[in-house]
Design a protein around this motif. Structure first.
Motif, short mmCIF file in Angstrom:
data_model
loop_
_atom_site.label_atom_id
_atom_site.label_comp_id
_atom_site.label_asym_id
_atom_site.label_seq_id
_atom_site.Cartn_x
_atom_site.Cartn_y
_atom_site.Cartn_z
N SER A 1 0.84 -1.20 0.00
CA SER A 1 0.00 0.00 0.00
C SER A 1 0.87 1.25 0.00
O SER A 1 1.65 1.49 0.93
CB SER A 1 -0.91 0.00 1.23
N LEU B 1 -0.36 4.13 0.41
CA LEU B 1 -0.91 4.94 1.48
C LEU B 1 -0.18 4.68 2.79
O LEU B 1 0.21 5.62 3.50
CB LEU B 1 -2.40 4.65 1.63
N ARG C 1 -8.51 -2.06 4.44
CA ARG C 1 -8.39 -1.38 3.15
C ARG C 1 -9.68 -0.67 2.78
O ARG C 1 -9.66 0.38 2.12
CB ARG C 1 -8.00 -2.38 2.06
N HIS D 1 -8.37 2.93 2.15
CA HIS D 1 -8.08 3.19 0.74
C HIS D 1 -9.25 3.86 0.03
O HIS D 1 -9.05 4.81 -0.74
CB HIS D 1 -7.72 1.87 0.03
#
Length: 340
Positions: free
Chosen positions: A99, A101, A213, A217
């Motif tokens: 990820s 992020l 997620r 996300h």
């Protein structure tokens, strides 16, 4: 060593570089697109007028308008990325290596978060400051979980005690505003003031791994899609030319007033853009006087105040000196200064 290692495996260097290259390409182009769209909007989709504006408008002036208008978005992006990435890191560490992020939150320096918090405290409206407090206590709690796994009572204080205490103090401060907003029927303002302090303790720890997620996300993706549109709409309405009024007429004849946005003044004429998108050129020998007209003051959308602080004002608007004309110049209203 060039790979970033976290649980779940490293992000391949080539893939990471490709993603960053795209990001570095788009970021400088976005302000340029905003500036071009602002001129297109200002010229009312007339290409010759747009080319004239490009010739005379200072890029520094447009960049300054862009900076002043959108300065509040910078800390918002930084703090939201850090909070969402931290939640993903503590909730699904096995998936964090894949990820961007999570990696962005992991590699973000603490001083960047501190500067973003200070900037947000000065530039955000009062009704958004409870949200700022929620983000700050969330980031502090998540940082404690990631870095300082010490005594259980210390962790409980960092992840529960501090958020509850900060939330309680914020609620005490904004409670009169919540009551006033509910009585005035401004439910959105009441929610912005009252809900974030309650959510702070819930955002300092992990969420179920299967939903990590989903809750990190997708909000980030949604914000990334909506933010450019919101930023564009806000900047397209930002002033980039000074509003002016010019008295025009022969030396011994009648005088009338031309109002619009001043583009340039050269040796022969004064160029102005009127509200309907028409460009006029006024010979300088017919210009009798000029005045800079203030921007029209937009009435506030909310009448709610919190302990004397209007909820749509920021701390910076209170600290910085503000120029307000007590009387409106008659030329700005379309009337000559000394009518005959």
């Amino acid at each position: 060593m060039t790979d970033i290692f976290v649980k779940g495996g490293p992000i391949p260097t080539r893939r990471r570089r490709a993603q960053m290259n795209w990001l570095f390409t788009v970021l400088p182009a976005f302000p340029l697109v905003l500036l071009v769209l602002r001129l297109w909007y200002l010229s009312q989709q007339d290409l010759p007028t747009m080319l004239l504006l490009v010739q005379y408008i200072s890029p520094l002036g447009m960049i300054s308008a862009l900076f002043i208008t959108l300065i509040w978005t910078v800390p918002a992006v930084i703090l939201v990325l850090r909070a969402l990435g931290g939640i993903l890191l503590v909730s699904a560490p096995d998936d964090a290596g894949r990820s961007m992020l999570a990696v962005t939150a992991l590699r973000m320096p603490d001083w960047v978060v501190l500067l973003a918090t200070m900037l947000a405290a000065f530039t955000w409206q009062l009704r958004l400051l409870p949200t700022l407090g929620m983000l700050v206590v969330s980031i502090l709690g998540l940082t404690a979980v990631l870095r300082f796994r010490t005594e259980r009572w210390i962790m409980l204080w960092n992840t529960i005690g501090v958020p509850v205490l900060v939330g309680l103090l914020v609620l005490i401060f904004v409670w009169p505003g919540i009551i006033e907003a509910v009585r005035a029927g401004e439910i959105t303002t009441a929610l912005l003031l009252g809900v974030p302090p309650l959510l702070g303790p819930l955002l300092t720890g992990p969420v179920p791994a299967w939903s990590a997620r989903l809750v990190t996300h997708w909000p980030a993706v949604g914000a990334a899609l909506v933010a450019p549109l919101a930023v564009g709409v806000i900047f397209l309405r930002a002033p980039v030319l000074p509003n002016s009024a010019v008295e025009v007429g022969p030396a011994a004849g009648p005088i009338h007033v031309e109002r619009g946005q001043l583009i340039s003044v050269d040796d022969t004429s004064t160029t102005m853009l009127q509200t309907d998108g028409t460009v006029i050129f006024i010979p300088n020998d017919q210009v009798r006087s000029k005045v800079l007209c203030p921007e029209p003051v937009r009435p506030p959308d909310s009448a709610v105040t919190v302990r004397g602080w209007q909820v749509e004002e920021s701390a910076l608007s209170w600290i910085a000196p503000t120029h307000r004309d007590k009387e409106v110049d008659p030329r700005c209203l379309g009337r000559p200064l000394n009518p005959s």
